[in-house]
Design an enzyme around this catalytic site. Structure first.
Site, PDB file in Angstrom:
ATOM      1  N   LYS A 104     -71.603   8.527  31.223  1.00 61.76           N
ATOM      2  CA  LYS A 104     -72.584   9.039  30.242  1.00 61.76           C
ATOM      3  C   LYS A 104     -74.000   8.965  30.803  1.00 61.76           C
ATOM      4  CE  LYS A 104     -71.159   5.975  27.309  1.00 61.76           C
ATOM      5  NZ  LYS A 104     -69.995   5.453  28.063  1.00 61.76           N
ATOM      6  N   GLN A 151     -70.530   3.121  24.827  1.00 65.43           N
ATOM      7  CA  GLN A 151     -69.088   2.907  24.694  1.00 65.43           C
ATOM      8  C   GLN A 151     -68.355   4.263  24.653  1.00 65.43           C
ATOM      9  OE1 GLN A 151     -71.217   0.729  22.360  1.00 65.43           O
ATOM     10  NE2 GLN A 151     -71.284  -0.330  24.291  1.00 65.43           N
ATOM     11  N   GLY A 157     -73.424  -0.387  29.835  1.00 69.92           N
ATOM     12  CA  GLY A 157     -73.968  -0.408  31.184  1.00 69.92           C
ATOM     13  C   GLY A 157     -73.932   1.012  31.699  1.00 69.92           C
ATOM     14  N   HIS A 158     -75.103   1.646  31.775  1.00 74.20           N
ATOM     15  CA  HIS A 158     -75.172   3.049  32.172  1.00 74.20           C
ATOM     16  C   HIS A 158     -75.838   3.143  33.551  1.00 74.20           C
ATOM     17  CE1 HIS A 158     -74.939   4.394  27.675  1.00 74.20           C
ATOM     18  NE2 HIS A 158     -73.920   3.674  28.065  1.00 74.20           N
ATOM     19  N   ASP A 208     -67.659   4.002  29.899  1.00 75.04           N
ATOM     20  CA  ASP A 208     -67.856   4.104  31.353  1.00 75.04           C
ATOM     21  C   ASP A 208     -67.427   5.453  31.925  1.00 75.04           C
ATOM     22  OD1 ASP A 208     -68.742   1.467  31.297  1.00 75.04           O
ATOM     23  OD2 ASP A 208     -66.733   0.676  31.667  1.00 75.04           O
TER      24      ASP A 208
HETATM   25  P1  GDP Z   1     -71.378   5.014  31.488  1.00 70.75           P
HETATM   26  O1  GDP Z   1     -71.272   3.664  30.870  1.00 70.75           O
HETATM   27  O2  GDP Z   1     -70.560   6.038  30.761  1.00 70.75           O
HETATM   28  O3  GDP Z   1     -72.794   5.468  31.711  1.00 70.75           O
HETATM   29  O4  GDP Z   1     -70.709   4.889  32.927  1.00 70.75           O
HETATM   30  P2  GDP Z   1     -70.946   3.689  33.992  1.00 70.75           P
HETATM   31  O5  GDP Z   1     -72.268   3.839  34.605  1.00 70.75           O
HETATM   32  O6  GDP Z   1     -70.597   2.379  33.397  1.00 70.75           O
HETATM   33  O7  GDP Z   1     -69.772   3.996  35.032  1.00 70.75           O
HETATM   34  C1  GDP Z   1     -69.675   5.197  35.711  1.00 70.75           C
HETATM   35  C2  GDP Z   1     -69.753   4.917  37.222  1.00 70.75           C
HETATM   36  O8  GDP Z   1     -69.351   6.069  37.935  1.00 70.75           O
HETATM   37  C3  GDP Z   1     -71.154   4.627  37.696  1.00 70.75           C
HETATM   38  O9  GDP Z   1     -71.096   3.723  38.768  1.00 70.75           O
HETATM   39  C4  GDP Z   1     -71.662   5.987  38.183  1.00 70.75           C
HETATM   40  O10 GDP Z   1     -72.669   5.904  39.187  1.00 70.75           O
HETATM   41  C5  GDP Z   1     -70.411   6.568  38.753  1.00 70.75           C
HETATM   42  N1  GDP Z   1     -70.283   8.024  38.673  1.00 70.75           N
HETATM   43  C6  GDP Z   1     -70.690   8.879  37.688  1.00 70.75           C
HETATM   44  N2  GDP Z   1     -70.280  10.124  37.944  1.00 70.75           N
HETATM   45  C7  GDP Z   1     -69.591  10.065  39.115  1.00 70.75           C
HETATM   46  C8  GDP Z   1     -68.877  11.044  39.890  1.00 70.75           C
HETATM   47  O11 GDP Z   1     -68.771  12.211  39.544  1.00 70.75           O
HETATM   48  N3  GDP Z   1     -68.272  10.591  41.033  1.00 70.75           N
HETATM   49  C9  GDP Z   1     -68.350   9.298  41.428  1.00 70.75           C
HETATM   50  N4  GDP Z   1     -67.716   8.962  42.557  1.00 70.75           N
HETATM   51  N5  GDP Z   1     -69.003   8.359  40.718  1.00 70.75           N
HETATM   52  C10 GDP Z   1     -69.602   8.736  39.583  1.00 70.75           C
HETATM   53  P1  IMO Z   2     -70.615   1.795  28.140  1.00 75.18           P
HETATM   54  O1  IMO Z   2     -71.735   2.245  27.236  1.00 75.18           O
HETATM   55  C1  IMO Z   2     -66.617   0.094  28.483  1.00 75.18           C
HETATM   56  C2  IMO Z   2     -65.463  -2.919  25.490  1.00 75.18           C
HETATM   57  C3  IMO Z   2     -65.258  -4.347  25.937  1.00 75.18           C
HETATM   58  C4  IMO Z   2     -64.183  -4.789  24.958  1.00 75.18           C
HETATM   59  C5  IMO Z   2     -64.606  -4.073  23.672  1.00 75.18           C
HETATM   60  C6  IMO Z   2     -65.406  -4.919  22.696  1.00 75.18           C
HETATM   61  O2  IMO Z   2     -71.084   1.297  29.459  1.00 75.18           O
HETATM   62  O3  IMO Z   2     -69.570   2.844  28.245  1.00 75.18           O
HETATM   63  P2  IMO Z   2     -67.943  -5.767  22.692  1.00 75.18           P
HETATM   64  O4  IMO Z   2     -68.664  -6.644  23.666  1.00 75.18           O
HETATM   65  O5  IMO Z   2     -68.548  -4.420  22.528  1.00 75.18           O
HETATM   66  O6  IMO Z   2     -67.678  -6.448  21.381  1.00 75.18           O
HETATM   67  O7  IMO Z   2     -66.476  -5.553  23.362  1.00 75.18           O
HETATM   68  O8  IMO Z   2     -65.374  -2.959  24.076  1.00 75.18           O
HETATM   69  N1  IMO Z   2     -66.783  -2.326  25.834  1.00 75.18           N
HETATM   70  C7  IMO Z   2     -66.972  -1.398  26.792  1.00 75.18           C
HETATM   71  N2  IMO Z   2     -66.110  -0.852  27.665  1.00 75.18           N
HETATM   72  N3  IMO Z   2     -67.897   0.510  28.451  1.00 75.18           N
HETATM   73  C8  IMO Z   2     -68.767   0.001  27.571  1.00 75.18           C
HETATM   74  O9  IMO Z   2     -70.011   0.500  27.392  1.00 75.18           O
HETATM   75  C9  IMO Z   2     -68.330  -1.026  26.690  1.00 75.18           C
HETATM   76  N4  IMO Z   2     -68.919  -1.768  25.727  1.00 75.18           N
HETATM   77  C10 IMO Z   2     -67.962  -2.542  25.192  1.00 75.18           C
HETATM   78  O10 IMO Z   2     -64.807  -4.402  27.281  1.00 75.18           O
HETATM   79  O11 IMO Z   2     -62.934  -4.288  25.344  1.00 75.18           O
HETATM   80 MG    MG Z   3     -70.766   1.707  31.397  1.00 73.58          MG
END
Ligand code: GDP
Ligand code: IMO
Ligand code: MG
Length: 434
Positions: free
Chosen positions: A17, A221, A41-42, A14
């Site tokens: 990416k 991840q 979840g991206h 999270d």
């Molecule tokens: P990922 O799994 O690495 O793709 O990240 P996620 O999408 O799960 O979580 C990142 C969250 O931060 C998302 O809701 C993005 O829209 C948000 N985000 C990304 N870059 C920024 C930033 O520079 N500032 C803020 N405030 N939010 C951001």
């Molecule tokens: P993105 O791509 C954050 C965590 C789960 C748990 C562990 C194992 O959005 O960054 P799993 O279901 O993979 O067997 O769970 O890994 N986890 C993540 N945490 N971002 C993710 O993906 C994750 N995918 C799995 O919360 O601790």
């Molecule tokens: Mg994510």
């Protein structure tokens, strides 16, 4: 051969990416997922629309050809749902836009049920998407590949062999699995819909790179959730580091050029496991709320803590970063003081600048922080102006103390910070040195 670039999470997932992949995808021809599954979840915010992608590579947002490599575990129902969601928003994804490797393993409904039923998985706090159980079957050579899945007679045969054992396994765990006939009917329907997407991703990449196409691997991840090198057993079941792109997509190590590590300006973690710099106070609560730190996949509240430099240096050892992108810098605005962990005091009193290697050591180690001045609150509109100014000025457009924070992190980690992200939108990014 044109070398490919990889984007990987440098922390616990999270990190943003999806946003950085979307920004970089503008200059790419192919975007490829190579590990993980619908546990990811991206989030991408582009042209006022928010996309939440789980299995489909972020390239679809810009209409770039997107590929799912053999190292991914693919839940066909989740994929169909994602395709429907995109179509409802006006993005119809055809086989020209998305390809799935024949060798990709399929996540069965029983895998998710086993994931949820297992006490050990509850303790880890998995996403409940069946990721671990699906990889177990792949490794045990008892899984169903996408190639099996799209051939009705093979699918029927494979399900007939597998279903009984899975039901028994679930009964022992005290869980309930779906009815085998129901799974077969549902899967045959899904297979007919998804069959046109089947292709040979590994070969396609080889040909594409030989002809000079730009390939971007989209990691899921984060490094410290890696099955081998993360905080085991509080990890996911795949190889989340840059090397995972080679084994997951089927390309040689010599095909990789740039490695982009994505790091939040602080740290978050969802689920259980060690988190030495975790904040359990009002500051943590404030960062969580301001950063909207709730999981994209499960909606769970993310744990929040200060940036951990030994953790990032360890990520660099494992991934070989050529660039780091620091995200969510804006979230730290208005805090009077910021802390950065720069080392650890171990249980026996010794000091180290290394991340403790085992969970036991990590649990008993105390992070050593430095304190740096915080930067002023400038609000959403203020950050938008900074982003605009950043096009000409680079990091010099940042508020002075925010720039100092970025430079401090760069110096401590020892990797060039290529961009600082200051909002969720595609435009909210500043590139260094421009
Ligand atoms: P990922 O799994 O690495 O793709 O990240 P996620 O999408 O799960 O979580 C990142 C969250 O931060 C998302 O809701 C993005 O829209 C948000 N985000 C990304 N870059 C920024 C930033 O520079 N500032 C803020 N405030 N939010 C951001
Ligand atoms: P993105 O791509 C954050 C965590 C789960 C748990 C562990 C194992 O959005 O960054 P799993 O279901 O993979 O067997 O769970 O890994 N986890 C993540 N945490 N971002 C993710 O993906 C994750 N995918 C799995 O919360 O601790
Ligand atoms: Mg994510």
């Amino acid at each position: 051969m044109r070398k490919a670039s990889v984007v990987v999470g440098a922390q616990f997932g999270d990190e943003g990416k999806g946003k950085i992949v979307d920004v970089m995808a503008g200059g790419m021809d192919l975007i490829v997922r190579y590990q993980g599954g619908a546990n990811a979840g991206h989030t991408i915010v582009a042209d006022g629309v928010t996309y939440k992608l789980h299995l489909i590579p972020t390239g679809v947002v810009r209409g770039k050809r997107s590929l799912i490599g053999a190292g991914v575990v693919l839940d066909p129902a989740a994929l169909a749902q994602e395709l429907e969601g995109l179509a409802a928003g006006g993005k119809e994804i055809t086989p020209a836009g998305l390809g799935i490797d024949f060798r990709t393993h399929v996540v069965l409904p029983w895998h998710a049920a086993i994931d949820v039923a297992r006490q050990a998985n509850k303790a880890i706090g998995t996403t409940g998407r069946g990721i671990g159980p699906a990889y177990e079957d792949a490794v045990a050579r008892t899984g169903i590949t996408f190639s099996d899945f799209v051939q009705a007679s093979v699918l029927r045969e494979r399900l007939a062999v597998i279903a009984d054992g899975k039901q028994k396994q679930l009964q022992l765990l005290g869980g309930h699995g779906p009815d085998a006939a129901q799974v077969e009917a549902e899967f045959l329907e899904l297979a007919a819909r998804l069959a046109p997407f089947a292709c040979d991703v590994s070969h396609e990449l080889s040909v594409a790179m030989a002809s000079g196409k730009a390939v971007l691997f989209e990691g899921a991840q984060g490094t410290h959730l890696d099955r081998n090198f993360g905080t085991y057993p509080f990890v996911t079941s795949s190889s989340t580091t840059s090397g995972g792109a080679c084994v997951g997509a089927g390309v040689p190590p010599s095909a990789i050029g740039e490695v982009h590590g994505i790091a939040k300006a602080y740290t978050t973690r969802v689920g259980s496991g060690p988190f030495p710099t975790e904040l359990m106070d009002a500051t943590g609560e404030r960062i969580c709320e301001k950063g909207r730190e709730y999981g994209t996949t499960t909606g769970r509240k993310r744990r929040v803590g200060w940036l951990d430099v030994p953790m990032l240096r360890r990520s660099h050892e494992l991934n070989g970063f050529t660039h780091i992108h620091l995200t969510k810098l804006d979230v730290l605005e208005g805090l009077p003081e910021l802390k950065i962990a720069v080392g650890y005091r171990l249980a026996d009193g010794t000091q180290t600048d290394l991340l403790p290697a085992t969970v036991k050591e990590m649990d008993s180690a105390t992070p050593q922080f430095i304190s740096v001045p915080g930067f002023e609150e400038i609000g959403e509109a203020g950050w938008k102006l900074v982003a605009q100014e950043g096009i000409a000025k680079g990091f010099a457009a940042l508020p002075e103390k925010a720039r100092q924070y970025v430079e401090k992190v760069e110096k401590l980690v020892g990797v060039r910070i290529a961009s600082a992200s200051i909002g969720p939108e595609r435009e909210s990014i500043i590139w260094a040195g421009k």
